[in-house]
Design a protein around this motif. Structure first.
Motif, PDB file in Angstrom:
ATOM      1  N   LEU A 162       2.407   6.074  -2.648  1.00 53.17           N
ATOM      2  CA  LEU A 162       3.491   7.198  -2.835  1.00 53.17           C
ATOM      3  C   LEU A 162       3.677   7.411  -4.126  1.00 53.17           C
ATOM      4  O   LEU A 162       4.121   8.463  -5.012  1.00 53.17           O
ATOM      5  N   SER A 163       3.743   6.145  -4.986  1.00 50.81           N
ATOM      6  CA  SER A 163       4.101   6.129  -6.514  1.00 50.81           C
ATOM      7  C   SER A 163       2.849   6.796  -7.155  1.00 50.81           C
ATOM      8  O   SER A 163       3.220   7.676  -8.190  1.00 50.81           O
ATOM      9  N   TRP A 222      12.747   4.547  -6.704  1.00 54.35           N
ATOM     10  CA  TRP A 222      13.281   3.611  -5.974  1.00 54.35           C
ATOM     11  C   TRP A 222      13.876   3.965  -4.656  1.00 54.35           C
ATOM     12  O   TRP A 222      14.162   3.325  -3.747  1.00 54.35           O
ATOM     13  N   GLY A 223      13.995   5.515  -4.380  1.00 50.39           N
ATOM     14  CA  GLY A 223      14.367   6.161  -3.216  1.00 50.39           C
ATOM     15  C   GLY A 223      13.118   5.715  -2.057  1.00 50.39           C
ATOM     16  O   GLY A 223      13.359   5.654  -0.898  1.00 50.39           O
ATOM     17  N   ASP A 224      12.028   6.012  -2.572  1.00 51.65           N
ATOM     18  CA  ASP A 224      10.679   5.726  -1.586  1.00 51.65           C
ATOM     19  C   ASP A 224      10.828   4.264  -1.522  1.00 51.65           C
ATOM     20  O   ASP A 224      10.320   3.973  -0.308  1.00 51.65           O
ATOM     21  N   ALA A 268       0.717  -1.134  -0.061  1.00 54.15           N
ATOM     22  CA  ALA A 268      -0.073   0.242  -0.030  1.00 54.15           C
ATOM     23  C   ALA A 268       0.935   1.245  -0.038  1.00 54.15           C
ATOM     24  O   ALA A 268       0.582   2.258  -0.722  1.00 54.15           O
ATOM     25  N   LEU A 269       1.795   1.304   0.944  1.00 49.26           N
ATOM     26  CA  LEU A 269       2.758   2.559   0.942  1.00 49.26           C
ATOM     27  C   LEU A 269       3.656   2.814  -0.461  1.00 49.26           C
ATOM     28  O   LEU A 269       3.493   3.953  -0.859  1.00 49.26           O
ATOM     29  N   ILE A 270       3.937   1.744  -1.112  1.00 45.07           N
ATOM     30  CA  ILE A 270       4.628   1.802  -2.202  1.00 45.07           C
ATOM     31  C   ILE A 270       3.911   2.288  -3.280  1.00 45.07           C
ATOM     32  O   ILE A 270       4.028   3.288  -4.075  1.00 45.07           O
ATOM     33  N   LEU A 294       1.170  19.465  -1.260  1.00 48.87           N
ATOM     34  CA  LEU A 294       0.932  18.050  -1.607  1.00 48.87           C
ATOM     35  C   LEU A 294       2.216  17.390  -0.839  1.00 48.87           C
ATOM     36  O   LEU A 294       1.880  15.969  -0.645  1.00 48.87           O
ATOM     37  N   GLN A 295       3.204  17.903  -0.475  1.00 47.89           N
ATOM     38  CA  GLN A 295       4.044  17.371   0.206  1.00 47.89           C
ATOM     39  C   GLN A 295       3.420  17.013   1.659  1.00 47.89           C
ATOM     40  O   GLN A 295       3.769  16.070   2.272  1.00 47.89           O
ATOM     41  N   LEU A 296       2.813  17.817   2.267  1.00 46.48           N
ATOM     42  CA  LEU A 296       1.949  17.573   3.487  1.00 46.48           C
ATOM     43  C   LEU A 296       1.072  16.564   3.174  1.00 46.48           C
ATOM     44  O   LEU A 296       1.013  15.510   4.114  1.00 46.48           O
ATOM     45  N   GLU A 297       0.541  16.380   2.018  1.00 46.72           N
ATOM     46  CA  GLU A 297      -0.541  15.189   1.808  1.00 46.72           C
ATOM     47  C   GLU A 297       0.288  13.636   1.769  1.00 46.72           C
ATOM     48  O   GLU A 297      -0.038  12.648   2.416  1.00 46.72           O
ATOM     49  N   LYS A 298       1.372  13.810   1.213  1.00 44.78           N
ATOM     50  CA  LYS A 298       2.360  12.462   0.928  1.00 44.78           C
ATOM     51  C   LYS A 298       2.892  12.180   2.462  1.00 44.78           C
ATOM     52  O   LYS A 298       2.977  10.978   2.929  1.00 44.78           O
ATOM     53  N   THR A 299       3.257  13.236   3.267  1.00 42.94           N
ATOM     54  CA  THR A 299       3.715  12.739   4.509  1.00 42.94           C
ATOM     55  C   THR A 299       2.611  12.092   5.341  1.00 42.94           C
ATOM     56  O   THR A 299       3.004  11.166   6.090  1.00 42.94           O
ATOM     57  N   MET A 300       1.418  12.781   5.333  1.00 45.46           N
ATOM     58  CA  MET A 300       0.366  12.154   6.158  1.00 45.46           C
ATOM     59  C   MET A 300      -0.197  10.906   5.651  1.00 45.46           C
ATOM     60  O   MET A 300      -0.505   9.848   6.554  1.00 45.46           O
ATOM     61  N   MET A 301      -0.098  10.557   4.438  1.00 47.06           N
ATOM     62  CA  MET A 301      -0.549   9.301   3.808  1.00 47.06           C
ATOM     63  C   MET A 301       0.756   8.217   4.301  1.00 47.06           C
ATOM     64  O   MET A 301       0.244   7.077   4.665  1.00 47.06           O
ATOM     65  N   PHE A 302       1.766   8.748   4.243  1.00 45.58           N
ATOM     66  CA  PHE A 302       2.981   7.911   4.589  1.00 45.58           C
ATOM     67  C   PHE A 302       2.872   7.467   5.966  1.00 45.58           C
ATOM     68  O   PHE A 302       2.659   6.305   6.347  1.00 45.58           O
ATOM     69  N   LEU A 303       2.534   8.427   6.937  1.00 40.99           N
ATOM     70  CA  LEU A 303       2.416   8.217   8.526  1.00 40.99           C
ATOM     71  C   LEU A 303       1.243   7.261   8.651  1.00 40.99           C
ATOM     72  O   LEU A 303       1.204   6.457   9.508  1.00 40.99           O
ATOM     73  N   ILE A 304      -0.001   7.585   7.953  1.00 41.95           N
ATOM     74  CA  ILE A 304      -1.216   6.602   8.261  1.00 41.95           C
ATOM     75  C   ILE A 304      -0.992   5.292   7.728  1.00 41.95           C
ATOM     76  O   ILE A 304      -1.349   4.374   8.516  1.00 41.95           O
ATOM     77  N   LEU A 305      -0.070   4.983   6.437  1.00 47.72           N
ATOM     78  CA  LEU A 305      -0.222   3.775   6.058  1.00 47.72           C
ATOM     79  C   LEU A 305       0.775   2.800   6.814  1.00 47.72           C
ATOM     80  O   LEU A 305       0.966   1.860   6.797  1.00 47.72           O
TER      81      LEU A 305
END
Length: 417
Positions: free
Chosen positions: A45-46, A380-382, A40-42, A268-279
């Protein structure tokens, strides 16, 4: 006979016997949970990277990579010399003049606010791709003194305008007349429509000739609003714009596209960070399952642990046995999620249309979203960051149960056996 001993025993404990199959079920659940979380995370974020790429590309196709203007928002008679100097700066591949102001467009009872951009049709292709977005007409239809206007498709629909329609442009400047103060009005004829697939421009941008814009907004003769620059690498715009500013000298504002769109990219960066933390919580829940699994294994294997310790196994050996068991679950789950996530993220743009066809509905309808396809960009960094985090969480989850096993007292554990 078996070296290292910790690995042999730890892997053996992973395969539960029939009497403790419940522990094996929890281990499998933990493994699948880690795999699901990593997948889900990969994938998420992709997809978000894909949206960022698409929106950034559409913004850069319509806006300048950097702009040069005076402190008062204008450039005077010598702007052609300044244009030549800017064109010779490093990383600059195109320069074009512009005038850009806010205005109100009316047609009958329909009124819309818009950004009015004055440009030179023969020079604009140096800095933007607006020509390839034209759906009706062309930039060449903008001729000085004829007061033609090209509308974004959303703006044209809002004003019910088509080629040949007359649009009244209201400038935010007042004119003193014998009857009092009145706004500046000018009638323009629609000569074209563009569609950039970006709501900000399709619904709020209108193009006119540079000379017509100068007359409407009462610029001094020979003055313009500024110069728009196209850079060889737009991602290096902050550095390149500072280089241009230092070479030009004088009193000029040099602003790049990242400054003009900073709020959007921060959001957008805030949304990515929050999605990362939630998942990441999915992985954390699976890691807690590993804790409970290993604690049950330790309780079930107390006699075995005691016998191993009486045979000479050290607390470090027992610690290693259960760390290996938990690490195996973590590695297997992470690899499963890595394969699933990469496969899913790499095929999102193929799978989503098939899903839409199956459901008979669009996931991103065109009347709501200006990006109607689900893009994906695998970084690939993610992937490396996600897999490292997943393995670290599972490894951390093994420490307490393993430490508890290493503290087992052999005599106490064997007393009731």
């Amino acid at each position: 006979m078996y070296r290292p001993l910790e690995v042999f025993i730890g892997l053996r404990y992973v395969r539960a016997r029939r009497r403790n199959g419940f522990i094996s079920f929890i281990s499998l659940t933990s493994l699948l949970g880690i795999g699901l979380g990593v997948t889900a995370l990969i994938t998420v974020l992709s997809v978000m990277n894909g949206f960022e790429r698409e929106v950034r590309g559409r913004i850069l196709s319509m806006t300048a990579h950097a702009t040069i203007s005076g402190f008062d928002g204008t450039l005077q008679d010598d702007w052609r010399a300044l244009e030549a100097r800017a064109a010779g700066a490093p990383d600059v591949v195109g320069v074009a003049p512009y005038i850009q102001r806010e205005a109100m467009l009316t047609r009958g009872n329909l009124v819309r606010g818009a950004i009015l951009r004055g440009l030179l049709p023969e020079e604009e292709p140096r800095v933007s791709d607006i020509s390839r977005f034209m759906v009706i007409g062309s930039l060449d239809a903008l001729r000085p003194g004829e007061f033609g206007i090209i509308l974004g498709i959303g703006l044209a629909r809002a004003l019910a305008a088509e080629p040949g329609s007359r649009i009244t442009v209201v400038a935010p400047q007042a004119v003193v007349t014998p009857a009092g103060v009145a706004p500046r009005l000018k009638r323009f004829t629609v000569v074209g429509v563009f569609e950039a697939d970006h709501g900000q421009y399709d619904g709020g941008l209108a193009l006119v000739h540079l000379e017509d814009a100068a007359r409407l907004f009462r610029y001094e003769e020979g003055a313009i609003g500024g110069l728009r620059l196209k850079l060889a690498d737009p991602l290096r715009a902050p550095t390149a714009s500072r280089t241009v500013a230092s070479q030009l000298g004088g009193t000029f504002w040099v602003v790049d596209w990242t400054q003009l769109n900073a709020n959007w990219f921060r959001a957008l960066q805030l949304e990515k960070t929050m999605m990362f933390l939630i998942l990441t919580l999915i992985i954390a829940v699976a890691a807690f399952n590993i804790v409970s699994t290993l604690i049950m294994v330790v309780t079930d294997k107390r006699a075995d642990i005691a016998i191993l310790m009486t045979l000479g196994a050290t607390p470090a050996t027992i610690l290693g046995v259960f760390i290996i068991q938990g690490a195996f679950i973590g590695i297997a789950g992470t690899l499963l999620g890595l394969v699933g996530g990469v496969a899913l993220a790499s095929n999102v743009e193929t799978l989503v249309p098939r899903l839409e066809k199956l459901l008979g509905a669009k996931i991103l309808p065109a009347d709501v979203y200006y990006i109607t396809e689900v893009p994906s960009e695998l970084k690939w960094g993610d992937v490396g960051m996600i897999t490292t985090l997943a393995f670290a969480l599972t490894l951390l989850a093994t420490l307490y149960p393993a430490w508890r096993a290493s503290r087992t007292e052999p005599a106490e554990a064997l007393r009731h056996e």
